[in-house]
Write an enzyme that holds these catalytic residues in place. Structure first.
Site, PDB file in Angstrom:
ATOM      1  N   ASP A  70       1.626-123.811  33.923  1.00  0.00           N
ATOM      2  CA  ASP A  70       1.373-122.720  34.860  1.00  0.00           C
ATOM      3  C   ASP A  70      -0.113-122.438  35.014  1.00  0.00           C
ATOM      4  O   ASP A  70      -0.560-121.998  36.072  1.00  0.00           O
ATOM      5  CB  ASP A  70       2.096-121.455  34.398  1.00  0.00           C
ATOM      6  CG  ASP A  70       3.579-121.475  34.761  1.00  0.00           C
ATOM      7  OD1 ASP A  70       4.006-122.408  35.468  1.00  0.00           O
ATOM      8  OD2 ASP A  70       4.307-120.561  34.330  1.00  0.00           O
ATOM      9  N   GLY A  71      -0.909-122.704  33.962  1.00  0.00           N
ATOM     10  CA  GLY A  71      -2.351-122.481  34.056  1.00  0.00           C
ATOM     11  C   GLY A  71      -2.995-123.353  35.126  1.00  0.00           C
ATOM     12  O   GLY A  71      -3.858-122.898  35.884  1.00  0.00           O
ATOM     13  N   ARG A 172      -5.914 -94.063  25.158  1.00  0.00           N
ATOM     14  CA  ARG A 172      -6.617 -94.826  24.127  1.00  0.00           C
ATOM     15  C   ARG A 172      -5.667 -95.925  23.656  1.00  0.00           C
ATOM     16  O   ARG A 172      -4.521 -95.662  23.283  1.00  0.00           O
ATOM     17  CB  ARG A 172      -7.016 -93.919  22.967  1.00  0.00           C
ATOM     18  CG  ARG A 172      -8.053 -92.863  23.359  1.00  0.00           C
ATOM     19  CD  ARG A 172      -8.489 -92.055  22.139  1.00  0.00           C
ATOM     20  NE  ARG A 172      -9.230 -92.889  21.201  1.00  0.00           N
ATOM     21  CZ  ARG A 172      -8.959 -92.966  19.895  1.00  0.00           C
ATOM     22  NH1 ARG A 172      -7.957 -92.281  19.379  1.00  0.00           N
ATOM     23  NH2 ARG A 172      -9.679 -93.725  19.112  1.00  0.00           N
ATOM     24  N   THR A 185       6.163-112.354  33.817  1.00  0.00           N
ATOM     25  CA  THR A 185       6.761-113.275  32.852  1.00  0.00           C
ATOM     26  C   THR A 185       5.698-113.918  31.963  1.00  0.00           C
ATOM     27  O   THR A 185       5.989-114.870  31.233  1.00  0.00           O
ATOM     28  CB  THR A 185       7.554-114.384  33.568  1.00  0.00           C
ATOM     29  OG1 THR A 185       6.715-115.026  34.534  1.00  0.00           O
ATOM     30  CG2 THR A 185       8.786-113.814  34.250  1.00  0.00           C
ATOM     31  N   TYR A 187       1.713-112.585  30.064  1.00  0.00           N
ATOM     32  CA  TYR A 187       1.213-111.729  28.990  1.00  0.00           C
ATOM     33  C   TYR A 187       1.928-110.383  28.976  1.00  0.00           C
ATOM     34  O   TYR A 187       2.247-109.827  27.918  1.00  0.00           O
ATOM     35  CB  TYR A 187      -0.293-111.551  29.159  1.00  0.00           C
ATOM     36  CG  TYR A 187      -1.006-110.916  27.993  1.00  0.00           C
ATOM     37  CD1 TYR A 187      -0.390-110.752  26.768  1.00  0.00           C
ATOM     38  CD2 TYR A 187      -2.330-110.488  28.114  1.00  0.00           C
ATOM     39  CE1 TYR A 187      -1.053-110.172  25.698  1.00  0.00           C
ATOM     40  CE2 TYR A 187      -3.001-109.916  27.055  1.00  0.00           C
ATOM     41  CZ  TYR A 187      -2.353-109.760  25.852  1.00  0.00           C
ATOM     42  OH  TYR A 187      -3.016-109.189  24.802  1.00  0.00           O
TER      43      TYR A 187
END
Length: 291
Positions: A70-71, A172, A185, A187
């Protein structure tokens, strides 16, 4: 004769496992009569094939085939966003939510696609700008997510978040992920966010290890601009776009994010089904294990 004027073939560069797969795919495409161009970085391995130096050479009448994970597909999609050039992914990676055709299936699925029998899908893209003291110091596109995180520091960062000019919250946390449906789908899913189906006009905001335990992922409309202000950070933080472009941030910096006025265009086999991919990749259909 194919439905596309030319085929632009590229693979995951510097990955030795991609070379045999590229050779196999190139041979098949030529045997099917395609006007093939191959990534110039592989010139020495394919001396008899015409090459291309940039995807800027591709037109909407062409097809880009990205072989890898996918990258590799995300990188190609960012480069082609807004130009209406279709992309097809051949999966050499592990999960492959976008690159959904395996190398073993090309003989079964590719001929139909090359003849024009496919499903076209448009995926939304985000544009993010980093502002410091009234000046824009960085910008880029993201197909998966815009991610603000604490960088190499150990302390949490504090972010003020606005949606459509109205205060959403101040949080925070170790970071915040703003995800597209495509990135839901990726990170964002690992961080506990829900899965969004690709056709939704929505964004997903997922906190990373928030200090306030009541803060949970939230689904937002994608037509409203978002603004993140880094109000406190003991150490330099960072802005990351698809885990590709990264920009350092200091307290007082702002990130302006909105849906880009362009889409990424993907082709899939006609029978491809998003939920079938989820069942396969996430092993939803596996029978329960034996005791």
């Amino acid at each position: 004769m194919t439905a596309f004027a030319r085929i632009f073939l590229l693979g995951k560069y510097r990955d030795s496992s991609a070379l045999p797969a590229l050779a196999q795919l190139a041979e098949a495409l030529r045997s099917w009569g395609c006007d093939l161009r191959i990534d110039a970085r592989y010139r020495e391995h394919f001396p008899n094939l015409p090459v291309f130096s940039s995807l800027n050479e591709a037109t909407p009448q062409d097809l880009v085939i990205a072989l890898g994970g996918d990258g590799t597909l995300l990188s190609s999609a960012r480069e082609l966003a807004g130009r209406n050039v279709p992309i097809l992914g051949i999966n050499l990676g592990r999960l492959g939510f976008l690159a959904d055709i395996s190398l073993q299936d090309i003989a079964r699925t590719l001929p139909a696609i090359l003849q024009g029998d496919y499903r076209k899908e448009k995926r939304s893209v985000l544009r993010a700008e980093l502002w410091r003291e009234g000046a824009r110091v960085g910008a880029g596109l993201a197909l998966n997510e815009v991610f603000v995180h604490k960088g190499c520091g150990e302390s949490m960062i504090e972010l003020q978040v606005q949606l459509g000019g109205k205060q959403l919250y101040t949080e925070r946390a170790d970071g915040l992920i703003l995800s597209t449906p495509t990135g839901s789908t990726a990170y964002a899913l690992s961080a506990g966010g829900p899965i969004l189906t690709p056709e939704l006009s929505a964004l997903l905001l997922v906190p990373i290890c928030p200090h306030t335990l009541s803060t949970r992922p939230i689904v937002l409309p994608d037509h409203l601009p978002l603004r993140f202000r880094l109000s406190a950070a003991r150490h330099p933080a960072a802005l990351s776009l698809d885990s590709h472009n990264s920009f350092p941030m200091v307290a007082g910096d702002e990130i302006h994010v909105q849906r880009a006025d362009c889409d990424a265009v993907f082709l899939h086999p006609r029978e491809q089904d998003f939920f079938a991919i989820l069942r396969d990749k996430l092993h939803w259909a596996e029978p329960p294990g034996e005791d």
